[in-house]
Design an enzyme around this catalytic site. Structure first.
Site, PDB file in Angstrom:
ATOM      1  N   GLY A  87     -18.908 -10.682  40.674  1.00  0.00           N
ATOM      2  CA  GLY A  87     -18.883  -9.229  40.798  1.00  0.00           C
ATOM      3  C   GLY A  87     -20.179  -8.610  40.327  1.00  0.00           C
ATOM      4  N   GLY A  88     -21.303  -9.188  40.788  1.00  0.00           N
ATOM      5  CA  GLY A  88     -22.605  -8.794  40.258  1.00  0.00           C
ATOM      6  C   GLY A  88     -23.362  -7.760  41.061  1.00  0.00           C
ATOM      7  N   ILE A 126     -21.116  -3.232  35.563  1.00  0.00           N
ATOM      8  CA  ILE A 126     -21.393  -4.112  34.432  1.00  0.00           C
ATOM      9  C   ILE A 126     -21.998  -5.435  34.887  1.00  0.00           C
ATOM     10  CG2 ILE A 126     -20.287  -5.468  32.595  1.00  0.00           C
ATOM     11  CD1 ILE A 126     -18.317  -3.046  32.302  1.00  0.00           C
ATOM     12  N   TYR A 167      -2.597  -3.569  35.341  1.00  0.00           N
ATOM     13  CA  TYR A 167      -3.978  -3.769  34.890  1.00  0.00           C
ATOM     14  C   TYR A 167      -4.008  -4.225  33.437  1.00  0.00           C
ATOM     15  CZ  TYR A 167      -8.905  -2.726  33.896  1.00  0.00           C
ATOM     16  OH  TYR A 167     -10.221  -2.810  33.520  1.00  0.00           O
TER      17      TYR A 167
END
Length: 248
Positions: A13-14, A18, A149
């Site tokens: 998830g780059g 973050i 979540y």
């Protein structure tokens, strides 16, 4: 500037938020960084900006995790830093009205995908490697309408601590970073409009002793610290909470 020279890092998830900030910090310190994401155009654009290596992969799909593992094994053989960052909030709603589709999607990415990313990469981790999970302060909160979540992050913390115990004989450290309110676009992705987001930000800032929202750079620097075998060599199974004192 060369803390991580000759080190290979993977950031899932780059392409934004973050993950992007962490990849930038690692590259600045000399690491070779592979970033993953679900959208080809977004991940390639981010990789070009950062000087990273892009790989299109959905953390929620085991076949994508296997493909990533094969590429890394064939091209690099070993991994020094694994930042398992990819995650989603899903849609908010009560337990009574929660859909099985939302439950499955959140758990597939945040928990199952994170679990098997670690599982598949353990054989490729160098002795003395660092693994960092992106968790959240919600792992230990129980607010209404966020049950799935919250549960996904609590489960993530559990496996991170078990992994820390299992991998300690190889001097592989496994830790968690748990941001509180942080300026990212994750809530926009959850479907909240601009006016609602502004109101939420104001409400959150009022709850934070330091009276400000966190930034992605705040979290990225914690990831960098935990990845450093000189600074954090005696830290494993630990959760760093980055919330401006909100949990006080």
């Amino acid at each position: 500037m060369n803390t991580f020279k000759n080190k290979l890092a993977i950031v899932t998830g780059g392409n934004s938020g973050i993950g992007y900030a962490a990849a930038k910090e690692l590259i600045t310190e000399g690491a070779t960084v592979i970033i993953t994401g679900r959208r080809k155009e977004a991940i390639e654009k981010a990789a070009e900006e950062l000087g990273a290596i892009p790989f299109v992969a959905d953390q929620g799909k085991l076949e994508d995790i296997e493909s990533l593992k094969s590429k890394v094994e064939n091209q690099f053989e070993k991994v020094d830093i694994l930042f398992i960052n990819a995650g989603i909030t899903g849609t908010l709603g009560s337990i009574e009205n929660m859909s099985s589709e939302n439950f499955d999607q959140v758990m597939d990415i945040n928990f199952r995908g994170a679990y098997f990313t670690l599982s598949k990469f353990i054989p490729l981790l160098n002795n003395g490697a660092s693994v960092v999970f992106l968790s959240s302060v919600v792992a230990s909160t129980y607010k209404p309408n966020s049950s799935v979540y919250q549960a996904s992050k609590a489960a993530l913390n559990s496996i991170a601590k078990t992994a820390a115990a299992e991998l300690a004989p190889r001097k592989i450290r496994v830790n968690m970073v748990s941001p509180g309110p942080t300026k990212t676009n994750i809530m926009t992705k959850a479907g909240l409009d601009k006016k609602t987001l502004e109101g939420l930000d104001e409400w959150l800032i009022d709850q934070i002793p330091l009276k400000k929202m966190g930034t992605v750079e705040d979290v990225a620097k914690a990831v960098l610290y935990l990845s450093d075998n000189n600074l954090a060599s005696f830290i494993t199974g630990t959760e760093i909470i980055i919330d401006g004192g909100m949990a006080l």
